[in-house]
Design a protein around this motif. Structure first.
Motif, PDB file in Angstrom:
ATOM      1  N   THR A   1       0.827  -1.114   0.009  1.00  0.00           N
ATOM      2  CA  THR A   1       0.210   0.095   0.086  1.00  0.00           C
ATOM      3  C   THR A   1       1.005   1.087  -0.040  1.00  0.00           C
ATOM      4  O   THR A   1       0.320   2.474  -0.158  1.00  0.00           O
ATOM      5  N   LEU A   2       2.282   1.163   0.243  1.00  0.00           N
ATOM      6  CA  LEU A   2       3.068   2.281   0.646  1.00  0.00           C
ATOM      7  C   LEU A   2       2.530   3.104   1.492  1.00  0.00           C
ATOM      8  O   LEU A   2       3.155   4.177   1.710  1.00  0.00           O
ATOM      9  N   GLN A   3       1.913   2.550   2.340  1.00  0.00           N
ATOM     10  CA  GLN A   3       1.185   3.551   3.609  1.00  0.00           C
ATOM     11  C   GLN A   3       2.162   3.239   4.840  1.00  0.00           C
ATOM     12  O   GLN A   3       2.511   2.077   5.083  1.00  0.00           O
ATOM     13  N   PRO A   4       2.250   4.190   5.708  1.00  0.00           N
ATOM     14  CA  PRO A   4       3.245   3.895   6.806  1.00  0.00           C
ATOM     15  C   PRO A   4       2.368   2.927   7.869  1.00  0.00           C
ATOM     16  O   PRO A   4       1.078   3.357   7.989  1.00  0.00           O
ATOM     17  N   VAL A   5       3.048   2.182   8.284  1.00  0.00           N
ATOM     18  CA  VAL A   5       2.310   1.494   9.451  1.00  0.00           C
ATOM     19  C   VAL A   5       3.048   1.706  10.816  1.00  0.00           C
ATOM     20  O   VAL A   5       4.436   1.412  11.036  1.00  0.00           O
ATOM     21  N   GLU A   6       2.244   2.288  11.882  1.00  0.00           N
ATOM     22  CA  GLU A   6       2.918   2.124  13.159  1.00  0.00           C
ATOM     23  C   GLU A   6       2.833   0.984  13.898  1.00  0.00           C
ATOM     24  O   GLU A   6       1.645   0.433  14.145  1.00  0.00           O
ATOM     25  N   TYR A   7       4.181   0.351  14.259  1.00  0.00           N
ATOM     26  CA  TYR A   7       4.088  -0.635  14.916  1.00  0.00           C
ATOM     27  C   TYR A   7       4.228  -0.337  16.596  1.00  0.00           C
ATOM     28  O   TYR A   7       4.042  -1.147  17.307  1.00  0.00           O
ATOM     29  N   TYR A   8       4.596   1.000  16.635  1.00  0.00           N
ATOM     30  CA  TYR A   8       4.630   1.251  18.139  1.00  0.00           C
ATOM     31  C   TYR A   8       4.538   2.903  18.085  1.00  0.00           C
ATOM     32  O   TYR A   8       5.355   3.506  17.479  1.00  0.00           O
ATOM     33  N   SER A   9       3.611   3.423  19.060  1.00  0.00           N
ATOM     34  CA  SER A   9       3.661   4.767  19.113  1.00  0.00           C
ATOM     35  C   SER A   9       3.107   4.992  20.639  1.00  0.00           C
ATOM     36  O   SER A   9       2.036   4.627  21.086  1.00  0.00           O
ATOM     37  N   LYS A  10       3.829   5.723  21.318  1.00  0.00           N
ATOM     38  CA  LYS A  10       3.712   6.251  22.693  1.00  0.00           C
ATOM     39  C   LYS A  10       4.200   7.651  22.784  1.00  0.00           C
ATOM     40  O   LYS A  10       5.366   7.924  22.900  1.00  0.00           O
ATOM     41  N   LEU A  11       3.300   8.592  22.797  1.00  0.00           N
ATOM     42  CA  LEU A  11       3.417   9.947  22.849  1.00  0.00           C
ATOM     43  C   LEU A  11       3.007  10.381  24.275  1.00  0.00           C
ATOM     44  O   LEU A  11       2.022   9.906  24.675  1.00  0.00           O
ATOM     45  N   PRO A  12       3.897  11.517  24.835  1.00  0.00           N
ATOM     46  CA  PRO A  12       3.196  11.924  26.146  1.00  0.00           C
ATOM     47  C   PRO A  12       1.789  12.536  26.202  1.00  0.00           C
ATOM     48  O   PRO A  12       1.418  12.991  25.034  1.00  0.00           O
ATOM     49  N   SER A  13       1.014  12.254  27.035  1.00  0.00           N
ATOM     50  CA  SER A  13      -0.578  12.723  26.978  1.00  0.00           C
ATOM     51  C   SER A  13      -0.618  13.999  26.852  1.00  0.00           C
ATOM     52  O   SER A  13      -1.795  14.405  26.295  1.00  0.00           O
ATOM     53  N   ASP A  14       0.181  14.839  27.380  1.00  0.00           N
ATOM     54  CA  ASP A  14       0.080  16.331  27.278  1.00  0.00           C
ATOM     55  C   ASP A  14       0.882  17.065  26.044  1.00  0.00           C
ATOM     56  O   ASP A  14       1.541  17.967  26.126  1.00  0.00           O
ATOM     57  N   ILE A  15       0.889  16.193  25.179  1.00  0.00           N
ATOM     58  CA  ILE A  15       1.986  16.741  23.954  1.00  0.00           C
ATOM     59  C   ILE A  15       1.313  17.956  23.239  1.00  0.00           C
ATOM     60  O   ILE A  15       1.887  18.855  22.867  1.00  0.00           O
ATOM     61  N   LYS A  16       0.065  18.305  23.517  1.00  0.00           N
ATOM     62  CA  LYS A  16      -0.443  19.486  23.023  1.00  0.00           C
ATOM     63  C   LYS A  16       0.427  20.550  23.608  1.00  0.00           C
ATOM     64  O   LYS A  16       0.211  21.698  23.041  1.00  0.00           O
TER      65      LYS A  16
END
Ligand code: URA
Length: 210
Positions: A109-124
């Motif tokens: 598909t050439l689409q990026p597949v996230e196999y892991y993603s954990k960002l800070p909850s207050d990233i905004k």
């Protein structure tokens, strides 16, 4: 594009980069160098942090001095080689939070597949600096930043050590709003997507999986 890409030609960075590129440099020294270069780059990439006045008392009397104006940072290494830069940047900004992104491109598909993603909850509420030592085709950095943008952080910067002209072109076309900090822009990519002269596979050299 020139305004968006900062090549950090400080003598200490360039000296360390020479050792990093050398194929006889072993994993232990390679890891230390990646970390040190990341720290020096971070010094420059945080130059625009706003300051505010504060009052303190020195042993000689009162003084009006400056502190960073409550800006919150998050570092996001792209797995796996970006991990090598984390210690260095945290040495400068120990209060920063660290998110992680791992992705690959689906060949069909050439689409990026996230196999892991954990960002800070207050990233905004945070300014994000994305870390990956090599900006080669630009694919991972472009995709990682597209993913992070969905969480609407305050700002995003990208920090690498070596960039290829092809990667810079692709990256700046997709993310013209993201400043890129690097230590060198090399000649080109080879036919299998490695940067020339580059330093080889950064992840393998950091983790000794050659
Ligand atoms: N990733 C690396 O580790 N090295 C390159 O030269 C290109 C991509």
């Amino acid at each position: 594009m020139e305004n968006q890409v900062f090549v950090m030609n400080h003598p200490l960075i360039q000296h360390k980069l020479t050792h990093l590129r050398n194929k006889t440099t072993g994993s232990k020294e390679f890891r230390e160098l990646v970390s040190e270069i990341a720290m020096l780059e971070c010094y420059e990439a945080t130059r625009d942090l706003p300051l505010e006045d504060t009052q303190i008392e020195t042993p000689m009397g009162m003084a009006t001095t400056q502190v960073i104006a409550g800006r919150k940072l998050a570092f996001v290494p792209i797995l796996r080689a970006g991990l090598g830069m984390v210690d260095g940047v945290l040495a400068l900004v120990p209060a920063a939070k660290v998110g992680h992104i791992g992705l690959y491109r689906d060949h069909e598909t050439l689409q990026p597949v996230e196999y892991y993603s954990k960002l800070p909850s207050d990233i905004k509420e945070r300014d994000v600096i994305v870390l990956d030592p090599m900006l080669a085709t630009g694919g991972s950095a472009i995709d990682a930043i597209s993913i992070i943008k969905r969480s609407c952080p305050k700002s995003i910067k990208f920090m690498c050590i070596i960039a290829a002209p092809e990667g810079i072109k692709a990256f700046t076309e997709v993310h013209p709003d993201v400043h890129v900090y690097c230590a060198a822009v090399d000649e080109k990519l080879n036919e299998v997507g490695y940067i020339v002269p580059g330093l080889g596979d950064a992840g393998d050299r950091i983790f000794g999986t050659l």
